[in-house]
Design a protein around this motif. Structure first.
Motif, short mmCIF file in Angstrom:
data_model
loop_
_atom_site.label_atom_id
_atom_site.label_comp_id
_atom_site.label_asym_id
_atom_site.label_seq_id
_atom_site.Cartn_x
_atom_site.Cartn_y
_atom_site.Cartn_z
N UNK A 87 4.70 -3.23 21.30
CA UNK A 87 4.31 -3.74 23.04
C UNK A 87 2.62 -3.59 23.48
N UNK A 88 2.15 -2.56 22.65
CA UNK A 88 0.89 -2.49 23.31
C UNK A 88 -0.54 -3.80 22.45
N UNK A 89 -1.64 -4.27 22.76
CA UNK A 89 -2.16 -4.81 22.43
C UNK A 89 -3.64 -3.44 22.09
N UNK A 90 -3.27 -2.71 22.72
CA UNK A 90 -4.70 -1.79 22.33
C UNK A 90 -4.66 -1.08 21.63
N UNK A 91 -5.92 -0.75 20.66
CA UNK A 91 -7.06 -0.30 19.68
C UNK A 91 -6.34 1.75 19.81
N UNK A 92 -6.41 1.90 18.86
CA UNK A 92 -6.45 3.27 18.95
C UNK A 92 -7.16 4.11 17.61
N UNK A 93 -7.12 5.20 17.96
CA UNK A 93 -7.85 5.51 16.37
C UNK A 93 -6.57 6.58 15.79
N UNK A 94 -6.87 6.34 14.64
CA UNK A 94 -5.37 6.72 13.14
C UNK A 94 -5.30 8.66 14.59
N UNK A 95 -6.47 9.30 14.87
CA UNK A 95 -5.74 10.34 15.23
C UNK A 95 -5.19 10.21 16.57
#
Ligand code: TYD
Ligand code: MG
Length: 487
Positions: A87-95
């Protein structure tokens, strides 16, 4: 006065003209409008290949009349629905991605868990394919008994009424407060219902009966099946519901139409078996969360499917004793060794070209081994028909079964039986040498457990292998030695 050429060669004038034409074009064909144009592509129902125009025969797989029109949704219309999975298009780090909440859950059937790679994964979509009547609905209804203890399940059927499902559930002894039934084929209603009742697990039986009213094609057609799977996939990724979908397989063995589905879903399981036998094998053709080597074995009984944790016994049941043309092989099915009987019938041909058929063994590999047996094993089978068969519906595509095949062929050719308590493990090379195989110790333990007292193994690379108690190891260098020893 300025001459007309001068105006045209003036750079700033050129720029103005260019900008003007650009904005003119954008006004006439605004970007949204250009995206809104729906695109028509054509899919082959059989192999799933895509073509720009309709053809009578599929150039990829050769099937006739299998190409079907599919209108792709305009990009901007689809955009709203099909953002990133989750649903979200935001970027996150793997951690940052949390795995706190438990992702895996057991289905209550160990064999199914094994094929899924250690249990079901929350928010995944699993496609269970198989021929009609093989037991897909039975399998999925059966797991509801266990899953219903801790999770809410919505069982949607487009094939059976609620009453029929209830009757089947009674027979299978499935009873749960948490099991909700819905007889529905409209996928938009299903999506709404899921949002309303918020189940943990959704079971949809079968994808061929579902339809999306927005699409004009008939239920079961490629575009409908694709559309409905996409809707269920978004449901799974968006709201974390675990979805199990049933898909019927057509005569050719591809899930009817939805061969095109394999790339969309997380996991594709095939439920196989012969109509004549009660045994069923479940195997993974694709699994994003685990290995595809594992198989699950079930037996269809009066009260549903029973797990078979030791398939070797089932595969060796009813084996002819003292008959020529059979030898037992030990293959690794994922992490588990499985013993299977290889049968060969070799007889003088009455055709110009000898006939060769294989069932459960790779045809080209078998031909190669027959050639090696002739040239290096001293069997003149060049003018013989050879029929190879692996008992129990198992596919032996592992080199470790080579030696058993060569011995079965030799046994049939010489018309002498191989000792019933002897098994053979080894890969056969082109010069007739026997080569070592992986996980030999594990295979030997399985053979010993089933009461085999002698095993032919490769001589090279097996010095550190120890014989299980009660078993004698015969180390052979090449197929000639193996044949001389066992016949
Ligand atoms: P089913 O699950 O309806 O097949 P599918 O959904 O794959 O089309 O299985 C139907 C077959 O299973 C049918 O031939 C009868 C058999 N069966 C049993 O032998 N015992 C049972 O308890 C059940 C429910 C079905
Ligand atoms: Mg069914």
């Amino acid at each position: 006065a300025i001459s007309i050429e001068k105006i045209f060669s003036n750079t700033s004038f050129k720029m103005q003209v260019r900008n003007y034409t650009k904005s003119f074009a954008q006004n006439i064909f605004p970007k949204e409008k250009r995206d809104m144009k729906s695109k028509t592509v054509f899919y082959c129902k059989n192999c799933g290949n895509e073509f720009p125009r309709w053809q009578g025969q599929c150039p990829a797989c050769g099937a006739w009349n299998s190409i079907e029109e599919f209108v792709q949704k305009p990009a901007s219309a689809a955009k709203g629905k099909s953002a990133a999975p989750g649903g979200s298009a935001s970027v996150r780090t793997l951690r940052e991605v949390d795995t706190e909440q438990e992702l895996r859950f057991s289905t209550g059937l160990g064999e199914l868990d094994r094929v899924l790679g250690g249990g079901g994964v929350r928010g995944s979509l699993v496609l269970v394919g198989g021929a009609p009547g093989i037991g897909k609905s039975t399998l999925l209804l059966q797991i509801c008994a266990y899953l219903g203890k801790s999770q809410r399940i919505l069982y949607v059927s487009g094939e059976e009424s609620e009453r029929q499902i209830k009757m089947r559930a009674d027979r299978l002894d499935v009873e749960s407060e948490n099991l909700l039934l819905l007889s529905e084929t409209d996928v938009t209603t299903i999506v709404e219902t899921v949002r309303e009742v918020a189940p943990d697990i959704l079971i949809a039986d079968s994808i061929q009966t579902l339809y999306n009213p927005e699409s004009t094609s008939t239920p079961g057609s490629v575009s409908q099946v694709k559309d409905c799977t996409m809707a269920l996939m978004q449901l799974a990724k968006g709201s974390g519901v675990t979805v199990f979908v049933v898909g019927h397989v057509n005569k050719e063995g591809a899930i009817a139409g939805p061969k095109v589905l394999e790339h969309m879903v997380d996991c594709v399981l095939y439920f196989e078996g012969e109509q004549s036998s009660n045994y069923r094998i479940l195997r993974a053709a694709k699994n994003r969360f685990g290995s595809t080597n594992e198989i699950g074995v079930f037996e269809m009984e009066e009260h549903g499917l029973i797990e078979v944790p030791n398939p070797s016994e089932m595969l060796l049941a009813g084996r002819p004793i003292g008959a020529p043309g059979t030898c037992v092989a030990c293959a690794m099915e994922g992490s588990r060794p499985v013993m299977a009987e290889v049968q060969a019938l070799v007889a003088r041909t009455s055709f110009n070209v000898p006939r060769r058929t294989t069932d459960g063994f790779d045809f080209n590999r078998a031909n190669l081994l027959l050639a090696v047996a002739e040239k290096r094993g001293g069997l003149s089978i060049g003018m013989c028909d050879a029929y190879i068969n692996v008992i129990g519906g198992l596919q032996l595509d592992e080199p470790a079964a080579d030696l058993a095949l060569v011995l079965a062929v030799a046994s049939s050719y010489r018309d002498k039986p191989i000792d019933a308590k002897t098994t053979a493990i080894g890969e056969v090379g082109l010069t007739g040498e026997i080569r070592s195989v992986t996980a030999l110790q594990q295979r030997l333990s399985e053979a010993a457990r089933l009461g085999f007292t002698r095993c032919l193994i490769p001589r090279h690379g097996t010095q550190q292998i120890t014989a299980p108690s009660g078993m004698e190891l015969i180390r052979v260098r090449n197929i000639r030695e193996a044949i001389e020893f066992s016949l």
